[in-house]
Design an enzyme around this catalytic site. Structure first.
Site, mmCIF file in Angstrom:
data_model
loop_
_atom_site.group_PDB
_atom_site.id
_atom_site.type_symbol
_atom_site.label_atom_id
_atom_site.label_comp_id
_atom_site.label_asym_id
_atom_site.label_seq_id
_atom_site.Cartn_x
_atom_site.Cartn_y
_atom_site.Cartn_z
ATOM 1 C CE LYS A 13 -2.061 -1.217 3.875
ATOM 2 N NZ LYS A 13 -1.405 -2.514 4.134
ATOM 3 N NE ARG A 88 -5.023 -1.750 9.680
ATOM 4 C CZ ARG A 88 -3.950 -1.295 9.038
ATOM 5 N NH1 ARG A 88 -3.939 -0.107 8.490
ATOM 6 N NH2 ARG A 88 -2.886 -2.042 8.961
ATOM 7 N NE ARG A 122 7.829 -2.349 6.290
ATOM 8 C CZ ARG A 122 6.496 -2.358 6.335
ATOM 9 N NH1 ARG A 122 5.800 -1.881 5.326
ATOM 10 N NH2 ARG A 122 5.864 -2.854 7.382
ATOM 11 N NE ARG A 152 5.778 -0.206 10.177
ATOM 12 C CZ ARG A 152 4.709 -0.338 9.392
ATOM 13 N NH1 ARG A 152 4.702 0.234 8.186
ATOM 14 N NH2 ARG A 152 3.660 -1.019 9.780
ATOM 15 N NE ARG A 163 1.808 -5.078 10.965
ATOM 16 C CZ ARG A 163 2.989 -4.791 10.394
ATOM 17 N NH1 ARG A 163 4.115 -5.095 11.019
ATOM 18 N NH2 ARG A 163 3.029 -4.188 9.234
HETATM 19 P P1 AP5 Z 1 4.817 -1.640 1.840
HETATM 20 O O1 AP5 Z 1 4.488 -0.822 0.644
HETATM 21 O O2 AP5 Z 1 5.527 -0.988 2.955
HETATM 22 O O3 AP5 Z 1 3.500 -2.407 2.333
HETATM 23 P P2 AP5 Z 1 2.252 -1.896 3.159
HETATM 24 O O4 AP5 Z 1 1.039 -2.532 2.556
HETATM 25 O O5 AP5 Z 1 2.246 -0.409 3.269
HETATM 26 O O6 AP5 Z 1 2.559 -2.602 4.542
HETATM 27 P P3 AP5 Z 1 2.454 -2.069 6.032
HETATM 28 O O7 AP5 Z 1 3.258 -3.016 6.858
HETATM 29 O O8 AP5 Z 1 2.760 -0.613 6.133
HETATM 30 O O9 AP5 Z 1 0.911 -2.294 6.266
HETATM 31 P P4 AP5 Z 1 0.150 -2.336 7.580
HETATM 32 O O10 AP5 Z 1 -1.246 -2.238 7.099
HETATM 33 O O11 AP5 Z 1 0.457 -3.506 8.440
HETATM 34 O O12 AP5 Z 1 0.733 -1.075 8.413
HETATM 35 P P5 AP5 Z 1 0.152 0.359 8.756
HETATM 36 O O13 AP5 Z 1 1.289 1.267 8.879
HETATM 37 O O14 AP5 Z 1 -0.978 0.717 7.881
HETATM 38 O O15 AP5 Z 1 5.670 -2.911 1.335
HETATM 39 C C1 AP5 Z 1 6.131 -3.890 2.251
HETATM 40 C C2 AP5 Z 1 7.493 -4.437 1.804
HETATM 41 O O16 AP5 Z 1 7.325 -5.142 0.575
HETATM 42 C C3 AP5 Z 1 8.584 -3.375 1.548
HETATM 43 O O17 AP5 Z 1 9.827 -3.896 1.932
HETATM 44 C C4 AP5 Z 1 8.519 -3.146 0.027
HETATM 45 O O18 AP5 Z 1 9.741 -2.719 -0.481
HETATM 46 C C5 AP5 Z 1 8.139 -4.548 -0.463
HETATM 47 N N1 AP5 Z 1 7.313 -4.555 -1.678
HETATM 48 C C6 AP5 Z 1 6.266 -3.730 -1.971
HETATM 49 N N2 AP5 Z 1 5.735 -4.060 -3.171
HETATM 50 C C7 AP5 Z 1 6.446 -5.131 -3.626
HETATM 51 C C8 AP5 Z 1 6.382 -5.939 -4.817
HETATM 52 N N3 AP5 Z 1 5.468 -5.712 -5.766
HETATM 53 N N4 AP5 Z 1 7.276 -6.948 -4.939
HETATM 54 C C9 AP5 Z 1 8.202 -7.191 -3.976
HETATM 55 N N5 AP5 Z 1 8.345 -6.448 -2.847
HETATM 56 C C10 AP5 Z 1 7.460 -5.439 -2.667
HETATM 57 O O19 AP5 Z 1 -0.486 0.111 10.221
HETATM 58 C C11 AP5 Z 1 0.334 -0.218 11.313
HETATM 59 C C12 AP5 Z 1 -0.524 -0.390 12.554
HETATM 60 O O20 AP5 Z 1 -1.176 0.872 12.872
HETATM 61 C C13 AP5 Z 1 -1.666 -1.392 12.464
HETATM 62 O O21 AP5 Z 1 -1.221 -2.714 12.731
HETATM 63 C C14 AP5 Z 1 -2.635 -0.864 13.521
HETATM 64 O O22 AP5 Z 1 -2.219 -1.231 14.816
HETATM 65 C C15 AP5 Z 1 -2.479 0.646 13.384
HETATM 66 N N6 AP5 Z 1 -3.460 1.215 12.451
HETATM 67 C C16 AP5 Z 1 -3.211 1.769 11.225
HETATM 68 N N7 AP5 Z 1 -4.343 2.158 10.630
HETATM 69 C C17 AP5 Z 1 -5.358 1.828 11.483
HETATM 70 C C18 AP5 Z 1 -6.769 1.945 11.416
HETATM 71 N N8 AP5 Z 1 -7.409 2.442 10.337
HETATM 72 N N9 AP5 Z 1 -7.488 1.519 12.487
HETATM 73 C C19 AP5 Z 1 -6.882 1.008 13.578
HETATM 74 N N10 AP5 Z 1 -5.559 0.837 13.692
HETATM 75 C C20 AP5 Z 1 -4.793 1.245 12.653
HETATM 76 MG MG MG Z 2 2.406 0.945 4.860
#
Ligand code: AP5
Ligand code: MG
Length: 210
Positions: A13, A88, A122, A152, A163
């Site tokens: 994402k 979410r 990552r 992270r 997660r």
């Molecule tokens: P990346 O692009 O970083 O993936 P991502 O989908 O953004 O993954 P996140 O880990 O950030 O998602 P998340 O939903 O767990 O975390 P968030 O910060 O939203 O890519 C990942 C890796 O893959 C990288 O190394 C990249 O280089 C590689 N990659 C990407 N594309 C690729 C491809 N095509 N091929 C190969 N490699 C590739 O949330 C964190 C926490 O915050 C949650 O757990 C929760 O506790 C809280 N939170 C956030 N939003 C909410 C909400 N709405 N409600 C409640 N709690 C929330």
């Molecule tokens: Mg992300």
């Protein structure tokens, strides 16, 4: 255009949002980034969020929905935005429908077997850049700004396991929610590179914009 980016942890994402932001001039709003900035700043929101994020659980809806509602009242989002990591769960999606308009939901679909390695490998930079160890060749600093890369706190196997479960039980039902509204665009990524996935998304978005 207002877009929701949906996908499991590690689906890409953030990676796709960075590319889409430049091409379509959409403001990137990541609730995860907002929480991490609050944790770093030691704010009351950060103190609440930290325990949930460390446990791989969702931060309470009351906190999260207010943050997004406030953010969407700012001037810069008027021309369009991407929500990364929000909504979410069904409650958040229903709340969002009360205070904003969603034009499309891009569901980034990736084989779950790839996600653990992607996330645990990552490395990120405070400038927003993100890498995978397999492509760094031992490098420990950011190619863009030279600052040290770090992992992270929630990118460890135990928290990632939680997660992924949270995603399956609470977030995946949103695929049907947006499908029923006729707004769902699913991108089956297979083994496509980030640029390959970006091309697939652009093809679908360009067809809508025309
Ligand atoms: P990346 O692009 O970083 O993936 P991502 O989908 O953004 O993954 P996140 O880990 O950030 O998602 P998340 O939903 O767990 O975390 P968030 O910060 O939203 O890519 C990942 C890796 O893959 C990288 O190394 C990249 O280089 C590689 N990659 C990407 N594309 C690729 C491809 N095509 N091929 C190969 N490699 C590739 O949330 C964190 C926490 O915050 C949650 O757990 C929760 O506790 C809280 N939170 C956030 N939003 C909410 C909400 N709405 N409600 C409640 N709690 C929330
Ligand atoms: Mg992300």
């Amino acid at each position: 255009m207002n877009i929701v980016l949906l996908g499991a942890p590690g689906a890409g994402k953030g990676t796709q949002a960075a590319l889409l932001e430049k091409k379509y001039n959409l403001v990137h709003i990541s609730t995860g980034d907002i929480f991490r900035a609050n944790i770093k700043g030691g704010t009351p929101i950060g103190k609440v969020a930290k325990s949930y994020i460390d446990a791989g659980q969702l931060v309470p809806d009351s906190v999260t929905c207010d943050i997004v509602k406030d953010r969407l009242q700012q001037e810069d989002v008027k021309a369009g935005y991407m929500l990364d990591g929000f909504p979410r769960n069904l409650f958040q999606a229903q709340e969002l429908d009360k205070f904003a308009r969603v034009d499309a939901c891009i569901n980034i679909s990736v084989d779950p077997a790839l996600l653990m390695d992607r996330i645990c490998g990552r490395r990120v930079c405070s400038c927003g850049a993100s890498y995978h160890v397999s492509t760094l060749g031992g490098r420990t600093t950011c190619e863009k700004c030279g600052k040290p890369l770090y992992q992270r706190d929630d990118d460890n196997p135990e928290t990632v396991g939680a997660r992924l479960k949270t995603y399956q039980t609470q977030t995946a039902p949103l695929i049907d929610y947006y499908g029923a509204q006729g707004k769902l665009i699913t991108i089956e990524c297979g083994t496509a590179s980030p640029d390959g996935v970006f091309a697939m998304i652009c093809e679908k978005l360009d067809a809508i914009i025309k």
